[in-house]
Design a protein around this motif. Structure first.
Motif, PDB file in Angstrom:
ATOM      1  N   MET A  12     -15.514 -15.122  18.576  1.00  0.00           N
ATOM      2  CA  MET A  12     -17.010 -14.457  20.310  1.00  0.00           C
ATOM      3  C   MET A  12     -17.797 -13.231  18.849  1.00  0.00           C
ATOM      4  SD  MET A  12     -18.288 -15.422  22.047  1.00  0.00           S
ATOM      5  CE  MET A  12     -16.958 -16.805  22.919  1.00  0.00           C
ATOM      6  N   GLY A  13     -16.417 -12.168  18.778  1.00  0.00           N
ATOM      7  CA  GLY A  13     -17.384 -11.178  18.381  1.00  0.00           C
ATOM      8  C   GLY A  13     -17.927 -11.285  17.187  1.00  0.00           C
ATOM      9  N   LYS A  14     -17.712 -12.469  16.654  1.00  0.00           N
ATOM     10  CA  LYS A  14     -18.605 -12.392  14.694  1.00  0.00           C
ATOM     11  C   LYS A  14     -19.316 -13.074  15.473  1.00  0.00           C
ATOM     12  CE  LYS A  14     -15.480 -13.777  12.310  1.00  0.00           C
ATOM     13  NZ  LYS A  14     -14.793 -14.817  10.716  1.00  0.00           N
ATOM     14  N   CYS A  15     -19.615 -14.261  16.217  1.00  0.00           N
ATOM     15  CA  CYS A  15     -20.958 -15.155  16.112  1.00  0.00           C
ATOM     16  C   CYS A  15     -21.891 -14.024  17.658  1.00  0.00           C
ATOM     17  CB  CYS A  15     -20.332 -15.982  17.733  1.00  0.00           C
ATOM     18  SG  CYS A  15     -18.695 -17.476  16.376  1.00  0.00           S
ATOM     19  N   LEU A  16     -21.698 -13.323  18.301  1.00  0.00           N
ATOM     20  CA  LEU A  16     -22.608 -12.037  18.935  1.00  0.00           C
ATOM     21  C   LEU A  16     -23.515 -11.159  18.138  1.00  0.00           C
ATOM     22  CD1 LEU A  16     -20.252 -11.719  21.725  1.00  0.00           C
ATOM     23  CD2 LEU A  16     -22.556 -12.798  22.256  1.00  0.00           C
ATOM     24  N   GLY A  17     -22.538 -10.772  16.887  1.00  0.00           N
ATOM     25  CA  GLY A  17     -23.125 -10.214  15.877  1.00  0.00           C
ATOM     26  C   GLY A  17     -24.464 -11.272  15.351  1.00  0.00           C
ATOM     27  N   CYS A  18     -23.417 -11.794  14.951  1.00  0.00           N
ATOM     28  CA  CYS A  18     -25.006 -12.627  13.584  1.00  0.00           C
ATOM     29  C   CYS A  18     -26.081 -13.044  15.138  1.00  0.00           C
ATOM     30  CB  CYS A  18     -23.901 -13.849  13.152  1.00  0.00           C
ATOM     31  SG  CYS A  18     -22.808 -13.188  12.041  1.00  0.00           S
ATOM     32  N   ALA A  19     -25.435 -13.203  16.031  1.00  0.00           N
ATOM     33  CA  ALA A  19     -26.888 -13.900  16.851  1.00  0.00           C
ATOM     34  C   ALA A  19     -28.029 -12.676  17.554  1.00  0.00           C
ATOM     35  CB  ALA A  19     -25.797 -14.028  18.021  1.00  0.00           C
ATOM     36  N   ARG A  20     -27.184 -11.594  17.289  1.00  0.00           N
ATOM     37  CA  ARG A  20     -28.172 -10.076  17.913  1.00  0.00           C
ATOM     38  C   ARG A  20     -28.237  -9.713  16.297  1.00  0.00           C
ATOM     39  NH1 ARG A  20     -23.483  -8.368  20.204  1.00  0.00           N
ATOM     40  NH2 ARG A  20     -22.660  -7.239  18.252  1.00  0.00           N
ATOM     41  N   ASP A  21     -28.451 -10.387  14.722  1.00  0.00           N
ATOM     42  CA  ASP A  21     -28.964  -9.711  14.126  1.00  0.00           C
ATOM     43  C   ASP A  21     -29.705 -11.188  13.651  1.00  0.00           C
ATOM     44  OD1 ASP A  21     -26.876  -7.843  13.126  1.00  0.00           O
ATOM     45  OD2 ASP A  21     -25.918  -8.849  11.400  1.00  0.00           O
ATOM     46  N   GLN A  22     -30.144 -12.352  14.327  1.00  0.00           N
ATOM     47  CA  GLN A  22     -31.193 -12.988  13.155  1.00  0.00           C
ATOM     48  C   GLN A  22     -31.622 -13.141  14.788  1.00  0.00           C
ATOM     49  OE1 GLN A  22     -30.168 -16.734  11.875  1.00  0.00           O
ATOM     50  NE2 GLN A  22     -31.315 -17.904  12.970  1.00  0.00           N
ATOM     51  N   TYR A  23     -31.450 -12.843  16.299  1.00  0.00           N
ATOM     52  CA  TYR A  23     -32.139 -13.162  17.300  1.00  0.00           C
ATOM     53  C   TYR A  23     -32.843 -12.173  18.465  1.00  0.00           C
ATOM     54  CZ  TYR A  23     -31.393 -18.196  16.887  1.00  0.00           C
ATOM     55  OH  TYR A  23     -30.765 -18.987  16.224  1.00  0.00           O
ATOM     56  N   GLY A  24     -31.845 -10.816  17.696  1.00  0.00           N
ATOM     57  CA  GLY A  24     -32.275  -9.770  18.509  1.00  0.00           C
ATOM     58  C   GLY A  24     -31.295  -9.469  19.464  1.00  0.00           C
TER      59      GLY A  24
END
Length: 423
Positions: A154-166
């Protein structure tokens, strides 16, 4: 087998083109020509009619609430489906699937999420082809900050999502994709993974869901070159060039390819054909030519004239159609040993595989094929032979058999009293 009524769901459909879009169209046409009633439902894009016929295939283009919000999309001509159910899309899908009296709904990518609320145990069977890692990865590519990801958390996925989508959009997207993934695992009757890597990356076996590995395929006549004149063909170097086809992105390995090519001495010309992206190199080494977004017929002409194809992706390709097309044209392929590519390219037999991101190894593999015409001919024959198992006539019957199994199960459920039917 008995004719069936099949509805394919796809975010995009030609004239918007890419590997997944071409696969869906090839499947639709092959199923229709095999006697099935086939409709495609896709996201409506600007300038395209809401309904048309693509030969025997009915094409519905529908819009939803999200597609009206321009700021959500970086490319106006590619208005993606959301990773959650869009009420307008769900409403329109219900009407179309009902009017088509579908036996099977076969979904590709995130348009599936707007259909999931409509899934019923005794309704149409639901088959989902996984062309990527979207079941577990919000970016769909299992890459984290430019390197392969070790797996979802979850932590990694949230980080990647923020990097890509804001920040806001990323958080919503990650949460929605996680929730939709839970629904998919519960409601989908059969998953089809296009490669072993896709099945493993999406953790289908661990999830205990029914699945099969069924590769992408090309039309039986894809190797038949047209006779129409195309001025673009005249722009190609003389026969014997090296060829890359695909999006001109860093994740596709274009930067590595250019670095590797610059290491070669007196090499044949290198041709790049693809779509420009934000990170497309601005400068090219000598003897490298770039052509933007050629039509498929011209790409096949280029494949027929090259020495070999190159697929240097850093990201794990699912099941690259361009690799199959090169093999159909009797061309060996130099590629990276990542994702589903090792399912297609037999190292040392039909091509050469190298480590992703290793420019020196890629350069050496290209040099070996450039300097050994006998090896190229042997690999070309092996590639063409293997490609016979990656055509519509070889793969579509496998998909039909899965449709039959799923539809038969649902027909049995319809005969069971409601109080006994499984939820």
């Amino acid at each position: 087998m008995n004719p069936m009524r099949i509805v394919l769901l796809a975010q995009f459909y030609p004239p918007i083109i890419g590997g997944e879009e071409r696969h869906v169209r090839n499947l639709a046409q092959a199923l229709a020509h095999r006697g099935h009633s086939v409709a495609v439902v896709t996201i409506r894009q600007q300038g395209l009619d809401p309904f048309e016929r693509d030969g025997p295939v009915r094409v519905y283009r529908i819009g939803g609430t999200m597609q009206r919000i321009d700021m959500l999309f970086s490319e106006r001509e590619r208005r993606y489906a959301a990773p959650f159910a869009d009420p307008e899309l769900t409403f329109r899908l219900a009407r179309i699937v009902g009017s088509e009296n579908a036996d099977i709904v076969h979904a590709h990518n995130w348009l599936l999420h707007s259909y999931l609320p409509l899934k019923r145990p005794r309704g149409p069977g639901l088959v989902v082809t996984l062309h990527d890692f979207s079941l577990v990865c919000v970016q769909k590519n299992m890459m984290r900050r430019g390197a392969p990801c070790s797996g979802p958390a979850m932590g990694k996925c949230l980080g990647c999502a923020r990097d890509q989508y804001g920040m806001i959009k990323g958080g919503i997207t990650a949460a929605a994709n996680f929730a939709s993934g839970l629904m998919e695992r519960r409601l989908v009757d059969r998953f089809l993974a296009v490669s072993n890597a896709i099945a493993e990356g999406n953790r289908l076996k661990q999830a205990g869901v029914p699945f099969a590995v069924v590769p992408n395929f090309v039309a039986d006549d894809v190797g038949a070159l047209g006779t129409e004149d195309d001025a673009r063909i005249g722009l190609l170097p003389a026969d014997g060039f090296l060829l890359y086809v695909g999006d001109l992105r860093r994740l596709k390995g274009v930067h590595v390819l250019l670095e590797a090519y610059a290491m070669l001495r007196e090499a044949p010309p290198l041709v790049l054909i693809g779509r420009r992206c934000e990170d497309t190199p601005r400068e090219l080494p000598p003897n490298v030519t770039l052509f933007e977004s050629w039509p498929h017929s011209a790409v096949m002409q280029a494949l027929s004239r090259c020495l070999f194809g190159i697929t240097p992706s850093v990201l794990p390709e699912a099941c690259a159609s361009v690799v199959i097309e090169a093999m159909v044209m009797g061309k060996p392929v130099v590629a990276t040993a990542v994702g589903g590519t090792p399912d297609l390219v037999d190292h040392g037999r039909s091509g050469l595989l190298v480590r992703p991101g290793d420019a020196r190894a890629l350069s050496e593999a290209m040099r070996v094929l450039i300097e050994n015409p006998d090896l190229r001919r042997k690999m070309a024959a092996a590639a063409a032979f293997k490609a016979k198992d990656l055509t519509a006539s070889a793969v579509v019957p496998r998909i039909e058999q899965i449709y039959t199994e799923v539809a038969s199960r649902n027909r049995r459920l319809r005969k069971v009293p409601c109080e006994l039917a499984s939820p």
